[in-house]
Design an enzyme around this catalytic site. Structure first.
Site, PDB file in Angstrom:
ATOM      1  CD  GLU A 190     -13.484 -83.963  -2.927  1.00 29.70           C
ATOM      2  OE1 GLU A 190     -14.623 -84.308  -3.259  1.00 29.70           O
ATOM      3  OE2 GLU A 190     -12.449 -84.443  -3.437  1.00 29.70           O
ATOM      4  CG  HIS A 244     -28.681 -65.296  -0.830  1.00 30.78           C
ATOM      5  ND1 HIS A 244     -29.470 -65.620   0.253  1.00 30.78           N
ATOM      6  CD2 HIS A 244     -28.544 -63.936  -0.804  1.00 30.78           C
ATOM      7  CE1 HIS A 244     -29.808 -64.506   0.893  1.00 30.78           C
ATOM      8  NE2 HIS A 244     -29.258 -63.473   0.276  1.00 30.78           N
ATOM      9  CE  LYS A 283     -14.153 -86.644 -11.406  1.00 30.17           C
ATOM     10  NZ  LYS A 283     -14.904 -87.191 -10.288  1.00 30.17           N
ATOM     11  CB  SER A 324     -11.016 -90.800 -11.347  1.00 28.58           C
ATOM     12  OG  SER A 324     -11.785 -91.938 -11.640  1.00 28.58           O
TER      13      SER A 324
END
Ligand code: ARG
Length: 459
Positions: free
Chosen positions: A291, A157, A284, A278
């Site tokens: 992804e 979970h 970043k 970024s």
């Protein structure tokens, strides 16, 4: 406007927009080498059976090899006027060898031809994908071998559940990929069937030898029914289903790497070679690779769905709808290959596990609570009773801002007289993991056995 290859019953040329609409050359050029290989086998078969002369057959074979050469050198680039790759090759052949070229299509139709090409293509591609999957398994195995005693929280979970060996976690993906590799092999059995000689739909009046051409092409079997042979695309659907499962597995791992690389987890850092920045936030480092893999999964599932819907209403036998199978198949193949490759690079050299952070993660929580219950159970306390008691311990410890390892022996014994000083060893993460030595469990002995077994399984 040029007239097409079709018979003289056509009075006028095709509308230019319809020419474009109908043409598949823009994408089925991908099949050209398989088309040439298929035609060579067909020509040899025609020669062997006396349908054309042996000399004519060898002229055809030479011409076809020349087209292959021209294509490889970039000298043969058929345009939309050719309609499809099959017409393009036949037309070029006739230019090269003259009238003999016109005999190539004897006892054959584009329907059995395209089916043959697609299967030859897919057989080849499945082999290549299997090699890539094996490479990825090897990387997982190497990483596992280096991390048998590195601990990581195990989750259910997405809540910390029990600590596990990082190797055990990685080997779970090894197992998924092993099934994927085997599944591709299973699919291959049904791709490996020759439709060549099924003709347009009903077979042919010529004394062809389908088994001979199939053998030349390395097919393991031939279709038993010509209608089925020209219109079956089960093999493409099965492949896309197998590919979808590979994407499921890659995507799950991609999701984990993405989470792990977040500041919240910080279990891994991405190396510069596999991370991107970024355009606006200079601090970043983004996990674009996992992804994109996660994102590309959707299009492969889409192709599976697309092929299923493509087939569901088709009457026997060939229908032009079937031309739509190609882009789905080609894109599935390309996507799978780049994704397996990207994940292999990412795992091999694109990320670094953070041992200090992992150590902290497994030591600073209650994921050893089951082990306290197990401890009591081995001392004769019924498990459910022990479970309830530990639940209370967790609650009071949390309230006191303490972890289980911080409780004094007196505190333990107050909770239950069965606790002795060995409780501290029993709940130390390293010990907790080492002790889970049931078959398939995360215990170090088991994990080492799994690694050895895995090595044998992939060799
Ligand atoms: N380009 C066609 C396809 O991909 C080849 C077969 C054409 N057959 C036909 N009867 N029009 O399906």
């Amino acid at each position: 406007m040029t007239k097409q290859t079709w018979s003289q019953r056509f009075e006028t040329a095709l509308h230019p927009a319809i020419t474009l609409f109908n043409a598949s050359i823009g994408f089925d050029i991908e099949l050209i080498e398989y088309d040439i290989t298929g035609s060579i086998a067909h020509a040899k078969m025609l020669g062997k059976t006396g349908i054309i002369s042996v000399a004519e057959a060898s002229t055809l074979v030479q011409g076809l090899e020349q087209i292959r050469q021209e294509y490889r050198e970039g000298k043969f680039q058929p345009g939309v006027e050719a309609e499809d790759v099959h017409f393009a090759v036949e037309k070029r052949l006739t230019e090269l060898v003259g009238d003999a070229g016109k005999k190539l299509h004897t006892a054959r139709s584009r329907n059995d031809q395209v089916g043959t090409d697609t299967r030859l293509y897919l057989k080849d591609q499945i082999g290549q994908i299997q090699v890539l999957v094996r490479g990825f398994q090897q990387v997982l195995l190497d990483l596992a071998e280096a991390n048998v005693e590195t601990l990581i929280p195990g989750y259910t979970h997405l809540q910390r559940a029990q600590p596990i060996s990082l190797a055990h976690h990685l080997l779970a993906y090894f197992e998924m990929l092993q099934r994927d590799w085997e599944r591709l092999g299973d699919v291959l059995k049904r791709v490996d069937i020759s439709p060549l000689g099924c003709g347009a739909l009903a077979g042919t009046t010529f004394p062809i030898d389908r088994h001979y051409s199939a053998e030349l092409l390395g097919f393991g079997d031939v279709y038993r029914n010509s209608l089925d042979g020209v219109s079956d695309r089960d093999f493409a659907i099965e492949f896309t289903a197998a590919a979808s499962l590979i994407m499921v597995h890659l995507s799950r791992l991609a999701e984990e790497v993405t989470l792990w690389s977040s500041q919240e987890f910080s279990f891994v850092t991405l190396k510069d070679s596999c991370a991107t920045g970024s355009s606006i936030m200079p601090q970043k480092k983004n996990p674009d690779v996992p992804e994109l893999v996660r994102g590309k999964t959707g299009r492969v599932f889409g192709h599976l769905q697309g092929l299923l819907v493509l087939m569901k209403g088709l009457p026997l036998a060939y229908n032009k709808d079937l031309q739509e199978d190609k882009e789905a198949l080609f894109d599935t193949v390309k996507t799978i290959k780049v994704c397996v490759e990207a994940m292999t690079i990412l795992l091999a050299e694109g990320l670094e596990f953070q041992p200090a952070r992992l150590h902290e993660a497994v030591n600073e929580d209650f994921s050893n609570a089951t082990d306290v219950a197990d401890y009591l159970a081995t001392k004769g306390v019924p498990f459910r009773e022990a479970y309830n008691l530990v639940g209370k311990v967790v609650k009071t410890s949390m309230a006191a801002g303490k972890l289980l390892k911080d409780l004094t022996l007196a505190e333990w014994q107050e909770l239950h007289p069965a606790f002795e000083s060995d409780i501290y060893g029993a709940i130390a993460p390293q010990q907790v993991v080492a002790a889970r030595n049931s078959y398939g469990g995360t215990g170090f002995i088991r994990v080492r056995e799994s690694i050895e077994a895995a090595k044998e399984r992939i060799n």
